[in-house]
Motif scaffolding. Structure first.
Motif, PDB file in Angstrom:
ATOM      1  N   LEU A  92       1.960   6.774 -47.599  1.00  0.00           N
ATOM      2  CA  LEU A  92       1.049   5.971 -48.404  1.00  0.00           C
ATOM      3  C   LEU A  92      -0.355   5.935 -47.819  1.00  0.00           C
ATOM      4  O   LEU A  92      -1.347   5.948 -48.540  1.00  0.00           O
ATOM      5  N   LYS A  93      -0.451   5.866 -46.491  1.00  0.00           N
ATOM      6  CA  LYS A  93      -1.751   5.822 -45.828  1.00  0.00           C
ATOM      7  C   LYS A  93      -2.500   7.133 -45.995  1.00  0.00           C
ATOM      8  O   LYS A  93      -3.726   7.163 -46.082  1.00  0.00           O
ATOM      9  N   GLU A  94      -1.762   8.234 -46.051  1.00  0.00           N
ATOM     10  CA  GLU A  94      -2.384   9.552 -46.190  1.00  0.00           C
ATOM     11  C   GLU A  94      -2.973   9.741 -47.591  1.00  0.00           C
ATOM     12  O   GLU A  94      -3.882  10.542 -47.766  1.00  0.00           O
ATOM     13  N   LYS A  95      -2.489   9.035 -48.576  1.00  0.00           N
ATOM     14  CA  LYS A  95      -2.984   9.209 -49.950  1.00  0.00           C
ATOM     15  C   LYS A  95      -4.130   8.300 -50.257  1.00  0.00           C
ATOM     16  O   LYS A  95      -4.538   7.378 -49.851  1.00  0.00           O
TER      17      LYS A  95
END
Length: 135
Positions: free
Chosen positions: A132-135
């Motif tokens: 989620l953090k990467e998106k």
């Protein structure tokens, strides 16, 4: 049919011993690594291979000779002897382990399995948060 002409039906003897030991076909099947239908078929057979008979005897906690020589009359006579000697308690010395120890082992195993499951779930959550953090 007189008792002298009865065939030596090993399957029936196994069935009677199993019943006297208060064991269900399913329990015997599990001890032998088979299914209940196989036990039923075995108990309906007049003869059984010697190898299999040894396994069955071990699972029932009796000797092969006890199965081969079993008769209802002898069993009744055996149990009647308990009325004659009050210090003879049937089955009390058959247990070779402490049931509470086995219970605690099971509790510990379940605890370890739960911890592994919890760790796997935590790893999954961390991975999803990372995605989620990467998106």
């Amino acid at each position: 049919m007189s008792t002298l002409t009865k065939p030596n039906h090993i399957g029936r003897k196994i069935s009677r011993i199993r019943e006297l030991r208060d064991m269900k076909q399913e329990a015997l099947a599990q001890a032998l690594g088979t299914n209940q239908q196989a036990i039923s078929a075995m108990e309906n057979s007049e003869t059984i291979e010697e190898e299999r008979l040894v396994e069955v005897a071990k699972a029932l906690g009796v000797s092969v000779e006890a199965i081969k020589n079993f008769s209802d009359e002898a069993a009744i006579n055996y149990f009647n002897t308990f009325n004659e000697s009050p210090n003879n308690y049937f089955g009390l010395n058959n247990c070779t382990f402490n049931p509470l120890d086995k219970l605690m082992e099971t509790v510990e195993e379940n605890k370890k399995l739960y911890e592994r499951l919890l760790k796997a779930e935590q790893d999954k959550i961390e991975y999803l948060e990372k995605l989620l953090k990467e998106k």
